[in-house]
Design a protein around this motif. Structure first.
Motif, PDB file in Angstrom:
ATOM      1  N   THR B  10       0.820  -1.114  -0.088  1.00 46.26           N
ATOM      2  CA  THR B  10      -0.032   0.219   0.084  1.00 46.26           C
ATOM      3  C   THR B  10       1.017   1.214   0.005  1.00 46.26           C
ATOM      4  N   MET B  11       2.136   0.975  -0.354  1.00 50.22           N
ATOM      5  CA  MET B  11       2.973   2.139   0.048  1.00 50.22           C
ATOM      6  C   MET B  11       2.628   3.383  -1.007  1.00 50.22           C
ATOM      7  N   THR B  12       3.100   4.832  -0.654  1.00 51.33           N
ATOM      8  CA  THR B  12       2.657   5.808  -1.465  1.00 51.33           C
ATOM      9  C   THR B  12       3.995   6.416  -1.310  1.00 51.33           C
ATOM     10  N   ILE B  13       4.525   6.847  -2.900  1.00 51.44           N
ATOM     11  CA  ILE B  13       5.656   7.553  -3.105  1.00 51.44           C
ATOM     12  C   ILE B  13       5.254   8.915  -3.501  1.00 51.44           C
ATOM     13  N   ALA B  14       5.602  10.083  -3.038  1.00 51.92           N
ATOM     14  CA  ALA B  14       5.632  11.412  -3.409  1.00 51.92           C
ATOM     15  C   ALA B  14       6.532  11.635  -4.380  1.00 51.92           C
ATOM     16  N   TYR B  15       6.344  12.642  -5.317  1.00 48.14           N
ATOM     17  CA  TYR B  15       7.412  12.901  -6.107  1.00 48.14           C
ATOM     18  C   TYR B  15       7.120  14.485  -6.725  1.00 48.14           C
ATOM     19  N   LEU B  16       8.302  14.814  -7.199  1.00 49.28           N
ATOM     20  CA  LEU B  16       8.215  16.347  -7.921  1.00 49.28           C
ATOM     21  C   LEU B  16       7.440  15.923  -9.060  1.00 49.28           C
ATOM     22  N   GLY B  17       6.229  16.617  -9.173  1.00 51.00           N
ATOM     23  CA  GLY B  17       5.483  16.472 -10.409  1.00 51.00           C
ATOM     24  C   GLY B  17       5.583  17.621 -11.351  1.00 51.00           C
ATOM     25  N   PRO B  18       4.547  17.847 -12.114  1.00 52.89           N
ATOM     26  CA  PRO B  18       3.551  16.703 -12.643  1.00 52.89           C
ATOM     27  C   PRO B  18       3.948  15.527 -13.038  1.00 52.89           C
ATOM     28  N   GLU B  19       2.856  14.567 -13.348  1.00 55.70           N
ATOM     29  CA  GLU B  19       3.138  13.354 -14.102  1.00 55.70           C
ATOM     30  C   GLU B  19       4.191  13.633 -15.123  1.00 55.70           C
ATOM     31  N   ALA B  20       4.905  12.477 -15.569  1.00 56.83           N
ATOM     32  CA  ALA B  20       5.785  12.562 -16.555  1.00 56.83           C
ATOM     33  C   ALA B  20       7.138  13.136 -16.659  1.00 56.83           C
ATOM     34  N   THR B  21       7.311  13.906 -15.309  1.00 55.85           N
ATOM     35  CA  THR B  21       8.459  14.592 -15.275  1.00 55.85           C
ATOM     36  C   THR B  21       9.711  13.375 -15.215  1.00 55.85           C
ATOM     37  N   PHE B  22      10.667  14.006 -15.191  1.00 56.96           N
ATOM     38  CA  PHE B  22      12.125  13.191 -14.959  1.00 56.96           C
ATOM     39  C   PHE B  22      11.994  12.529 -13.683  1.00 56.96           C
ATOM     40  N   HIS B  53       3.320  11.792   7.076  1.00 58.75           N
ATOM     41  CA  HIS B  53       3.039  10.471   6.914  1.00 58.75           C
ATOM     42  C   HIS B  53       1.916  10.340   6.049  1.00 58.75           C
ATOM     43  N   ARG B  54       1.998  11.296   4.928  1.00 62.25           N
ATOM     44  CA  ARG B  54       0.730  10.917   3.933  1.00 62.25           C
ATOM     45  C   ARG B  54       1.577  10.164   2.779  1.00 62.25           C
ATOM     46  N   ALA B  55       2.886  10.129   2.573  1.00 61.28           N
ATOM     47  CA  ALA B  55       3.498   9.313   1.999  1.00 61.28           C
ATOM     48  C   ALA B  55       4.601   8.530   2.569  1.00 61.28           C
ATOM     49  N   ASP B  56       4.928   7.418   1.917  1.00 61.39           N
ATOM     50  CA  ASP B  56       5.950   6.643   2.778  1.00 61.39           C
ATOM     51  C   ASP B  56       7.481   7.222   2.293  1.00 61.39           C
ATOM     52  N   TYR B  57       7.471   7.542   1.204  1.00 61.69           N
ATOM     53  CA  TYR B  57       8.745   7.983   0.704  1.00 61.69           C
ATOM     54  C   TYR B  57       8.508   9.198  -0.263  1.00 61.69           C
ATOM     55  N   GLY B  58       9.730   9.965  -0.440  1.00 60.03           N
ATOM     56  CA  GLY B  58       9.544  11.014  -1.341  1.00 60.03           C
ATOM     57  C   GLY B  58      10.799  10.923  -2.425  1.00 60.03           C
ATOM     58  N   VAL B  59      10.470  11.383  -3.540  1.00 64.25           N
ATOM     59  CA  VAL B  59      11.452  11.382  -4.593  1.00 64.25           C
ATOM     60  C   VAL B  59      11.590  12.980  -5.017  1.00 64.25           C
ATOM     61  N   VAL B  60      13.163  13.345  -4.801  1.00 65.00           N
ATOM     62  CA  VAL B  60      13.347  14.711  -5.417  1.00 65.00           C
ATOM     63  C   VAL B  60      14.692  14.845  -6.224  1.00 65.00           C
TER      64      VAL B  60
END
Lengths: 278, 278
Positions: B10-22, B53-60
């Motif tokens: 059920t893990m959620t990954i937050a990332y610098l969007g929008p969709e389809a960015t590198f 805690h709204r996401a488990d991991y983040g990617v930047v």
């Protein structure tokens, strides 16, 4: 420098434009209002104008006290032979400018550096505005003058230039917001009191290579006021270091330290020595 | 890490969007396609999603091999307690995307980092195009899809997402164009082989303070793979240093070096230890 420069009446100063940018203001602060100023579109153009003798000096931003270095200016020194002949330090005051009350703003034009310096203010005051990045604070002001429901972050001078009102002043998150600009020339400045030297070097791939280089500055008791690393752009994860330190490159002990540095680096390039306020 | 993470369905990954960015592509490269991905508007939002805690991991994004560090990501670590738990390294291929031939392009939308990485190509190929900065490569592609005489610099994935054609591929000036991304978590990763540690420190105002700090790394034969300085944002011209070096912060000699560093710095903050490819 100011006195001798003021005597050369036909001098042209290239700067990062358009008119009414903070760089323009810094150039006028240094050289006065009577010289010929030539606005350039990019930092590279400012370097080119001076290198090709179309301007006597160039003025470019190098570092903001909140946002850090202007990396594009640092990178230009890698391939350019121009010298830093002076620095200009100027407080930066960002204003919200436009023709509408704050509550009607839907779109906000801003330069990325201004955006970074006012990020906290924008989040608190205009959290729902669409932020559009502009190539300069002046261009942002011009956009605000042309469109409805639109404001910009720009200087008071830019507001005046485009007939806009100052809706709110001092937006910068850090009240101590200062930018350093470099004056570029084709020849090095002679030794002065309170000189500072900027140089770049690249290191051999050895453990402790950076430490070995910095040890030289400590040995000669030359305080490093700044260190930056930038990608070499030749090979991934290979860096060039930019350092600022006390002294003029032609006088001891600064000159001795540079000689020693040349012995332990792949290359060393002196970018210039220039007076700083004590 | 990949194996254990893949088990938590059920893990959620937050990332610098929008969709389809590198950044989105980097996150998918690391975590696979089956998890929940949450696009964020800003780097600060990615940090917030993980911290709350709204996401488990983040990617930047943290650093591009041509353009250098993403300063806003570095600055976020000053006030955040999140840890770097992994890094992702991904080649970046910029494409000219749109629905018109190159000769008809009048306006070019691009993200400032993409602009910097393709500056030489643009000068040679589209010297007269008006360049408009966008908040992401995806947003640039979207603008190109909406306007006539307009193209964008974006990824092949963004072109596909917005139904655009790839007019020309591989625009980046440096063929060896790679971006490092950090995976952010709330807990440190345990020791692994090939670990690297990132930490930040600030120095006392003494001649040679930086040299004294770096000497510790040399003494323990820990190669510094990276050093960056950033304004403290508290006082003009006061810096915080970010270093990357070999080893995990819980194992010797890395842990010993960190102990010694704490003795000569105003403060030291461990940002995390994570495995890197040898």
């Amino acid at each position: 420098m100011s006195t001798s420069l003021a005597l050369e009446k036909t001098m042209t100063i290239a700067y990062l434009g358009p008119e009414a940018t903070f760089t323009h203001q810094a150039a006028m602060k240094r050289f006065g209002a009577s010289l010929k100023y030539s606005a350039q579109k990019t930092i590279a153009d400012v370097f080119n104008e001076v290198a090709h003798h179309r301007a006597d000096y160039g003025v470019v931003p190098i570092e903001n006290s909140t946002e850090g270095v202007v990396t594009h200016t640092l990178d230009m020194f890698i391939d350019s032979d121009l010298k830093i002949v002076a620095q200009i330090v100027m407080p930066i005051e960002h204003c919200l400018v436009g023709r509408i009350p704050k509550s009607e703003i839907e779109v906000l034009h801003t330069h990325p550096q201004a955006l970074a310096q006012c990020r906290g203010w924008i989040m608190r005051n205009l959290p729902h505005a669409e932020v559009i990045e502009a190539s300069s604070t002046t261009r942002a002001a011009q956009k605000a003058a042309d469109s409805p429901h639109t404001a910009a972050i720009a200087s008071a001078l830019a507001a005046e230039t485009y007939g806009l009102e100052i809706i709110e002043a001092s937006l910068q998150d850090n009240p101590d917001n200062v930018t350093r600009f470099f004056v570029l020339g084709r020849k090095c400045s002679p030794p002065t009191p309170n000189a500072r030297t900027s140089l770049m070097f690249s290191l051999r791939h050895e453990v402790g290579a950076l430490h070995t280089a910095l040890k030289i500055f400590q040995k000669h008791e030359l305080n490093l006021t700044k260190i930056e690393s930038r990608p070499s752009k030749r090979k991934a994860w290979e860096y060039i270091f930019f350092v600022d330190f006390v002294g003029h490159f032609e006088t001891s002990p600064t000159s001795d330290a540079i000689d020693e540095l040349q012995g332990c680096c792949n290359f060393v390039k002196i970018l210039g020595s220039y007076p700083v306020e004590a």
